[in-house]
Scaffold this active site. Structure first.
Site, PDB file in Angstrom:
ATOM      1  N   GLY A  51      -3.057   0.738   4.016  1.00 20.10           N
ATOM      2  CA  GLY A  51      -2.091  -0.350   4.032  1.00 20.10           C
ATOM      3  C   GLY A  51      -0.940  -0.079   4.976  1.00 20.10           C
ATOM      4  CB  CYS A  83       3.722 -10.780   3.872  1.00 18.81           C
ATOM      5  SG  CYS A  83       4.323  -9.320   3.017  1.00 18.81           S
ATOM      6  N   GLY A 147      -0.843   2.233  -2.657  1.00 15.88           N
ATOM      7  CA  GLY A 147      -0.372   0.875  -2.900  1.00 15.88           C
ATOM      8  C   GLY A 147      -0.389   0.480  -4.365  1.00 15.88           C
TER       9      GLY A 147
END
Length: 493
Positions: A51, A83, A147
């Site tokens: 990530g 996002c 994450g």
């Protein structure tokens, strides 16, 4: 305000140092710290997680060294913007593939060995080996950037979600959901946070009847006060979203057939369900390896982002991103940060420390911003609810203004709420049609610099009719807080 070092357990750390509050401190002097070594000594770096933090760490290390770098990721894609998914769903961005910031070829060209679809099963700290279903990877330096996992508010006999119920943890999740939307007429989104709100707005652009349900009494309960969240709710409802608050939902096992959700006093038909109920840090690998997990649920790290095992911090193992705990700038307490900006900053610190450029990571005010249709909203620092839980007394100031001169076309509403603690700015919440991010950035700096109410009353602002009013809307909010402060002092007398 407490410094991060006061709660980070930095004393007794291998390679530890004092932390300057609120700043990433970097020392690239010739006087190498105890963390510095020659590249030959620590040739192998293994990063778990592809990530924002993991991939940024890999590229940072490559720019500064010739180390052997391996990234192990369960994902099918890497280096993409999570996002951006809601804006693809709303057809503002052409396709989900556009969200891939750097293709796999980029990492190969830079001699970063990225292993996709490879799940790590265990970490052997003593043997300094990471084990996957495909093989073993020895390391001299290890980075844990695993994450978060979606929080699923559901008990089930099965270990998978019923057909028609989706999460948005990965790009593949986004692809599956987007494909299902092609034939959907009604969608229910469960969760009143930023992702749920942005997705609800996006689906209305596709002509899909959308319902947003949250068990909280308001939207954005962790980030906004009730008066500010009401502005967001009103905007969603103006787009045609049905917003239901204070309700829990039962997801039937045979949803694929029944296509109905069960609420307290009604049944809600839905072709698809999107779970946007938040996330929890993915720490099981670290926990199983004997790494310490903190009270906020994330991996405990010191100011150099080194993990703790037993009574000491490990100089060769780091953690960053959503799985690691940070320190709150205002309260000094441990918490989680689920922002890409935080992950990116942590990557810089980890990359520097692995390559011998001593860096530390300080406490966070966590500025954030989101966009739903024509509404921008965001904040930084404390909310009234958080202050009350912490027993912190605050004084607030509120204003409603416009983003442009009254005679200039296209002016939009702007709402500002400020919170002051001990005469210093401690929090801000904003919502409006434009100009939100820039103001939050400025207020974030003001919080970090402990700006007083007098400082803000004396603040000089610029003006041009297309971008502002003569008196910036921030000024009335500060004046309102000053009046409220005087009233409290008057009562005290």
């Amino acid at each position: 305000m407490k410094s991060m070092g006061s709660n980070s357990g930095a004393k007794g750390t291998e390679g530890g140092s004092s932390r300057t509050e609120g700043e990433i401190q970097e020392n690239i002097s010739e006087n190498a710290s105890s963390n510095s070594r020659t590249e030959k000594e620590f040739a192998k770096v293994v990063i778990i997680g592809g990530g924002a933090c993991g991939m940024a760490t890999a590229t940072k290390i490559r720019r500064q060294s010739d180390f052997d770098i391996t990234v192990l990721s369960w994902d099918s894609h890497t280096a993409y913007s999570h996002c951006g998914i809601p804006f693809v769903l709303g057809k503002e961005i052409e396709s989900l593939k556009k969200l891939i910031v750097k293709p796999l070829a980029f990492f190969r060209e830079n001699k970063i060995n990225v292993k996709l679809n490879e799940k790590v099963t265990s970490i052997d700290l003593n043997g300094q080996v990471v084990i996957t279903g495909e093989g073993t990877y020895p390391f001299d330096r290890l980075v844990i950037a695993t994450g978060s996992l979606p929080f699923i508010p559901r008990e089930s006999r099965a270990n998978i979600l019923p057909y028609g119920i989706f999460t948005l943890r990965s790009l593949v999740d986004g692809m599956l959901f987007e494909k299902a939307l092609e034939t959907a007429r009604t969608v229910c989104i469960i969760g009143g946070g930023t992702i749920g709100i942005e997705c609800a707005s996006a689906l209305t652009k596709r002509g899909i009847r959308t319902t947003l349900i949250t068990r909280g009494n308001d939207l954005l309960t962790r980030q906004f006060d009730s008066d500010m969240s009401a502005i967001v709710r009103e905007h969603l409802e103006s787009l045609g979203v049905e917003v239901i608050t204070g309700e829990s939902v039962i997801l039937p096992e045979n949803f694929w057939k029944q296509k109905t959700l069960i609420l307290r006093d009604r049944q809600l038909p839905a072709d698809l369900v999107l779970l946007a109920t938040g996330v929890k840090p993915e720490t099981w690998l670290a926990r199983e390896a004997g790494i310490t997990i903190g009270k906020a649920g994330g991996i405990i790290v010191n100011e150099m982002l080194q993990v703790k095992a037993g009574e000491k911090f490990l100089s060769h193992v780091y953690a960053g991103g959503e799985c690691a705990e940070v320190i709150d700038l205002i309260t000094g307490e441990s918490r989680l940060s689920q922002l890409g900006t935080t992950a990116r900053s942590m990557a810089d610190v980890i990359g520097n420390n692995i390559t011998g450029k001593h860096s530390t990571f300080g406490p966070l005010a966590d500025p954030w911003v989101a966009v739903a249709g024509d509404l921008q909203f965001g904040g930084v620092g404390l909310t009234s609810g958080q202050a009350e839980k912490q027993g912190i007394k605050t004084v607030t100031g509120f204003s409603r203004g416009r983003t442009r001169a009254s005679y200039y076309p296209g002016r939009k509403d702007l709402y500002i709420k400020l919170l002051f603690k001990n005469n210093c700015l401690a929090g801000a919440q904003l919502a409006g049609g434009e100009g939100i991010k820039e103001r939050i950035d400025a207020l974030s700096l003001a919080i970090r610099k402990e700006a007083t109410i007098k400082d803000l009353l004396n603040l000089e602002t610029c003006y041009a009719p297309p971008v502002s009013t003569l008196v910036d809307p921030l000024t009335p909010a500060v004046k309102a807080a000053a009046r409220n402060m005087r009233k409290i002092k008057g009562k005290g007398n």
